[in-house]
Write a protein that holds these residues in place. Structure first.
Motif, PDB file in Angstrom:
ATOM      1  N   LYS A 122      34.284  47.754  31.062  1.00 58.05           N
ATOM      2  CA  LYS A 122      33.752  48.031  29.727  1.00 58.05           C
ATOM      3  C   LYS A 122      33.241  46.768  29.039  1.00 58.05           C
ATOM      4  CE  LYS A 122      36.881  51.948  28.870  1.00 58.05           C
ATOM      5  NZ  LYS A 122      37.943  52.484  27.972  1.00 58.05           N
ATOM      6  N   TYR A 123      33.631  45.601  29.559  1.00 57.68           N
ATOM      7  CA  TYR A 123      33.268  44.334  28.936  1.00 57.68           C
ATOM      8  C   TYR A 123      32.580  43.435  29.965  1.00 57.68           C
ATOM      9  CZ  TYR A 123      36.818  46.067  25.706  1.00 57.68           C
ATOM     10  OH  TYR A 123      37.548  46.852  24.847  1.00 57.68           O
ATOM     11  N   PRO A 124      31.765  42.496  29.492  1.00 53.53           N
ATOM     12  CA  PRO A 124      31.148  41.539  30.423  1.00 53.53           C
ATOM     13  C   PRO A 124      32.224  40.752  31.162  1.00 53.53           C
ATOM     14  CG  PRO A 124      30.069  41.451  28.280  1.00 53.53           C
ATOM     15  CD  PRO A 124      31.289  42.302  28.108  1.00 53.53           C
ATOM     16  N   PRO A 125      31.956  40.362  32.401  1.00 54.82           N
ATOM     17  CA  PRO A 125      32.971  39.637  33.180  1.00 54.82           C
ATOM     18  C   PRO A 125      33.412  38.341  32.522  1.00 54.82           C
ATOM     19  CG  PRO A 125      30.820  39.588  34.270  1.00 54.82           C
ATOM     20  CD  PRO A 125      30.727  40.590  33.179  1.00 54.82           C
ATOM     21  N   GLU A 126      32.509  37.674  31.785  1.00 51.53           N
ATOM     22  CA  GLU A 126      32.889  36.430  31.116  1.00 51.53           C
ATOM     23  C   GLU A 126      33.954  36.680  30.048  1.00 51.53           C
ATOM     24  OE1 GLU A 126      28.835  36.087  32.790  1.00 51.53           O
ATOM     25  OE2 GLU A 126      29.816  37.511  31.439  1.00 51.53           O
ATOM     26  N   VAL A 127      33.842  37.802  29.338  1.00 48.31           N
ATOM     27  CA  VAL A 127      34.827  38.136  28.302  1.00 48.31           C
ATOM     28  C   VAL A 127      36.193  38.381  28.932  1.00 48.31           C
ATOM     29  CG1 VAL A 127      35.456  39.821  26.531  1.00 48.31           C
ATOM     30  CG2 VAL A 127      33.079  39.073  26.750  1.00 48.31           C
ATOM     31  N   VAL A 128      36.210  39.132  30.018  1.00 45.66           N
ATOM     32  CA  VAL A 128      37.471  39.417  30.706  1.00 45.66           C
ATOM     33  C   VAL A 128      38.066  38.131  31.274  1.00 45.66           C
ATOM     34  CG1 VAL A 128      38.538  40.711  32.589  1.00 45.66           C
ATOM     35  CG2 VAL A 128      36.700  41.756  31.257  1.00 45.66           C
ATOM     36  N   ALA A 129      37.207  37.259  31.806  1.00 46.77           N
ATOM     37  CA  ALA A 129      37.689  36.002  32.381  1.00 46.77           C
ATOM     38  C   ALA A 129      38.307  35.108  31.311  1.00 46.77           C
ATOM     39  CB  ALA A 129      36.542  35.285  33.086  1.00 46.77           C
ATOM     40  N   ILE A 130      37.675  35.031  30.137  1.00 50.22           N
ATOM     41  CA  ILE A 130      38.233  34.217  29.050  1.00 50.22           C
ATOM     42  C   ILE A 130      39.567  34.793  28.587  1.00 50.22           C
ATOM     43  CG2 ILE A 130      37.875  33.465  26.671  1.00 50.22           C
ATOM     44  CD1 ILE A 130      34.885  33.336  27.268  1.00 50.22           C
ATOM     45  N   LEU A 131      39.649  36.126  28.504  1.00 54.00           N
ATOM     46  CA  LEU A 131      40.920  36.765  28.158  1.00 54.00           C
ATOM     47  C   LEU A 131      42.019  36.335  29.122  1.00 54.00           C
ATOM     48  CD1 LEU A 131      42.822  38.995  26.958  1.00 54.00           C
ATOM     49  CD2 LEU A 131      41.776  40.550  28.613  1.00 54.00           C
ATOM     50  N   MET A 132      41.716  36.324  30.413  1.00 49.59           N
ATOM     51  CA  MET A 132      42.717  35.942  31.407  1.00 49.59           C
ATOM     52  C   MET A 132      43.090  34.471  31.277  1.00 49.59           C
ATOM     53  SD  MET A 132      43.501  38.674  33.053  1.00 49.59           S
ATOM     54  CE  MET A 132      44.213  38.160  34.614  1.00 49.59           C
ATOM     55  N   SER A 133      42.139  33.636  30.863  1.00 53.92           N
ATOM     56  CA  SER A 133      42.445  32.210  30.687  1.00 53.92           C
ATOM     57  C   SER A 133      43.373  31.989  29.498  1.00 53.92           C
ATOM     58  CB  SER A 133      41.151  31.418  30.501  1.00 53.92           C
ATOM     59  OG  SER A 133      40.580  31.655  29.220  1.00 53.92           O
ATOM     60  N   LEU A 134      43.375  32.922  28.546  1.00 52.77           N
ATOM     61  CA  LEU A 134      44.291  32.821  27.410  1.00 52.77           C
ATOM     62  C   LEU A 134      45.717  33.205  27.803  1.00 52.77           C
ATOM     63  CD1 LEU A 134      42.045  34.430  24.625  1.00 52.77           C
ATOM     64  CD2 LEU A 134      42.448  31.996  25.066  1.00 52.77           C
ATOM     65  N   LEU A 135      45.852  33.912  28.914  1.00 48.75           N
ATOM     66  CA  LEU A 135      47.169  34.341  29.383  1.00 48.75           C
ATOM     67  C   LEU A 135      47.741  33.413  30.449  1.00 48.75           C
ATOM     68  CD1 LEU A 135      46.575  38.204  29.689  1.00 48.75           C
ATOM     69  CD2 LEU A 135      48.059  37.058  28.030  1.00 48.75           C
ATOM     70  N   TYR A 136      46.890  32.892  31.318  1.00 51.23           N
ATOM     71  CA  TYR A 136      47.379  32.175  32.498  1.00 51.23           C
ATOM     72  C   TYR A 136      46.760  30.785  32.583  1.00 51.23           C
ATOM     73  CZ  TYR A 136      48.604  36.966  33.628  1.00 51.23           C
ATOM     74  OH  TYR A 136      49.096  38.241  33.567  1.00 51.23           O
ATOM     75  N   ASP A 137      47.615  29.799  32.826  1.00 55.31           N
ATOM     76  CA  ASP A 137      47.124  28.422  32.917  1.00 55.31           C
ATOM     77  C   ASP A 137      46.430  28.145  34.250  1.00 55.31           C
ATOM     78  OD1 ASP A 137      49.334  28.582  34.498  1.00 55.31           O
ATOM     79  OD2 ASP A 137      50.349  26.826  33.681  1.00 55.31           O
ATOM     80  N   THR A 138      46.516  29.080  35.181  1.00 52.85           N
ATOM     81  CA  THR A 138      45.805  28.921  36.451  1.00 52.85           C
ATOM     82  C   THR A 138      44.333  29.312  36.330  1.00 52.85           C
ATOM     83  OG1 THR A 138      46.513  31.151  37.097  1.00 52.85           O
ATOM     84  CG2 THR A 138      47.870  29.296  37.835  1.00 52.85           C
ATOM     85  N   ILE A 139      43.968  29.895  35.197  1.00 53.50           N
ATOM     86  CA  ILE A 139      42.576  30.265  34.935  1.00 53.50           C
ATOM     87  C   ILE A 139      42.023  29.294  33.897  1.00 53.50           C
ATOM     88  CG2 ILE A 139      41.000  32.106  34.258  1.00 53.50           C
ATOM     89  CD1 ILE A 139      42.630  32.734  36.745  1.00 53.50           C
ATOM     90  N   ARG A 140      40.971  28.591  34.254  1.00 46.32           N
ATOM     91  CA  ARG A 140      40.402  27.603  33.339  1.00 46.32           C
ATOM     92  C   ARG A 140      39.707  28.285  32.161  1.00 46.32           C
ATOM     93  NH1 ARG A 140      37.409  24.266  38.030  1.00 46.32           N
ATOM     94  NH2 ARG A 140      37.272  26.423  38.810  1.00 46.32           N
ATOM     95  N   THR A 141      39.612  27.550  31.055  1.00 46.06           N
ATOM     96  CA  THR A 141      39.119  28.145  29.810  1.00 46.06           C
ATOM     97  C   THR A 141      37.599  28.214  29.730  1.00 46.06           C
ATOM     98  OG1 THR A 141      39.276  25.958  28.762  1.00 46.06           O
ATOM     99  CG2 THR A 141      41.161  27.444  28.513  1.00 46.06           C
ATOM    100  N   ASP A 142      36.905  27.389  30.498  1.00 40.19           N
ATOM    101  CA  ASP A 142      35.447  27.466  30.510  1.00 40.19           C
ATOM    102  C   ASP A 142      35.025  28.802  31.134  1.00 40.19           C
ATOM    103  OD1 ASP A 142      32.695  25.995  30.438  1.00 40.19           O
ATOM    104  OD2 ASP A 142      32.844  26.852  32.455  1.00 40.19           O
ATOM    105  N   PRO A 143      34.093  29.533  30.504  1.00 46.27           N
ATOM    106  CA  PRO A 143      33.732  30.871  31.007  1.00 46.27           C
ATOM    107  C   PRO A 143      33.318  30.886  32.475  1.00 46.27           C
ATOM    108  CG  PRO A 143      32.804  30.532  28.828  1.00 46.27           C
ATOM    109  CD  PRO A 143      33.399  29.222  29.243  1.00 46.27           C
ATOM    110  N   GLU A 144      32.427  29.977  32.874  1.00 47.49           N
ATOM    111  CA  GLU A 144      31.974  29.965  34.265  1.00 47.49           C
ATOM    112  C   GLU A 144      33.109  29.605  35.213  1.00 47.49           C
ATOM    113  OE1 GLU A 144      28.588  27.514  34.808  1.00 47.49           O
ATOM    114  OE2 GLU A 144      27.269  28.714  33.523  1.00 47.49           O
ATOM    115  N   GLN A 145      33.934  28.649  34.813  1.00 49.75           N
ATOM    116  CA  GLN A 145      35.063  28.262  35.655  1.00 49.75           C
ATOM    117  C   GLN A 145      36.110  29.369  35.719  1.00 49.75           C
ATOM    118  OE1 GLN A 145      36.277  24.586  33.805  1.00 49.75           O
ATOM    119  NE2 GLN A 145      34.886  23.353  35.058  1.00 49.75           N
ATOM    120  N   ALA A 146      36.297  30.066  34.608  1.00 51.60           N
ATOM    121  CA  ALA A 146      37.249  31.178  34.595  1.00 51.60           C
ATOM    122  C   ALA A 146      36.795  32.284  35.543  1.00 51.60           C
ATOM    123  CB  ALA A 146      37.399  31.719  33.175  1.00 51.60           C
TER     124      ALA A 146
END
Length: 217
Positions: A122-146
């Motif tokens: 339902k959401y762009p992949p970048e939005v979902v990736a940033i959400l995951m970076s807010l939860l897990y430190d293994t996911i970087r905060t930069d959208p492309e890196q996330a």
């Protein structure tokens, strides 16, 4: 008036002239193959070729080839669903109590309620990736890196599942081989028993005949 003849040179031509060498019959002059040329930038031509490819595949096989962005989005969806599920399942197990984590319900009911299906988020992949970076430190905060981190998580997870499935298939093959060996051993034992019984019967018959002969004497 006297005429003069120009002397011939060693190659058979008259002095001062150049002869044209005849080409062997049936041969043509070699020409270099040229690569096909198209007008416009490569990106434009690639897009046009892509459209033709997808139309051809759909016409021949009835399937649509996913584009790059759609493939990335699907990987983000699967990675997010699995990573969240593993986290929630671990916390539910640690907490204890009556509530149990049901993977079937999570995959088909709970996750789609908020995110949609992995292949139709339902959401762009970048939005979902940033959400995951807010939860897990293994996911970087930069959208492309996330996005890259979640794609890598999905790749590693798929590799583990394929390896596990291959091990299960190997174990199943080994079990089938063992069952086949056991069956062959059982059949061999049965044949040995039958042969032994037949031999015992033959010996009994011979013994009876000998006893009968002794009684007749």
């Amino acid at each position: 008036m006297a005429t003069t003849t120009k002397p011939r040179t060693s190659n058979g031509t008259r002095n001062g002239t150049t002869s044209k060498m005849a080409k062997p019959n049936g041969t043509a002059s070699a020409t270099k193959a040229k690569a096909p040329t198209v007008d416009g930038p490569p990106e434009t031509n690639a897009s046009a070729l892509l459209k033709e490819l997808r139309n051809l595949v759909f016409k021949e096989y009835g399937v649509k080839l996913q584009l790059r962005d759609a493939r990335v989005s699907t990987k983000i969806g699967h990675a997010t669903r699995e990573k969240l599920g593993l986290d929630i399942a671990a916390q539910v197990k640690k907490k204890g109590g009556n509530k149990k984590f049901d993977w079937q319900r999570w995959n088909t009911k709970v996750f789609p309620r908020l995110f949609g299906q992995p292949d139709a988020l339902k959401y762009p992949p970048e939005v979902v990736a940033i959400l995951m970076s807010l939860l897990y430190d293994t996911i970087r905060t930069d959208p492309e890196q996330a996005v890259a981190d979640l794609v890598e998580f999905n790749r590693a997870s798929l590799e583990r599942r394929n390896s596990f499935q291959a091990e299960q298939e190997d174990d199943l093959d080994d079990l089938e081989d063992e069952l086949d060996d056991d069956l062959e051993d059982d059949l061999s034992d049965d044949l040995d028993d039958e042969t032994s019984d037949e031999l015992d019967d033959d010996l009994d018959d011979e013994l009876d005949e000998d006893l009968d002969e002794e009684e007749d004497e």
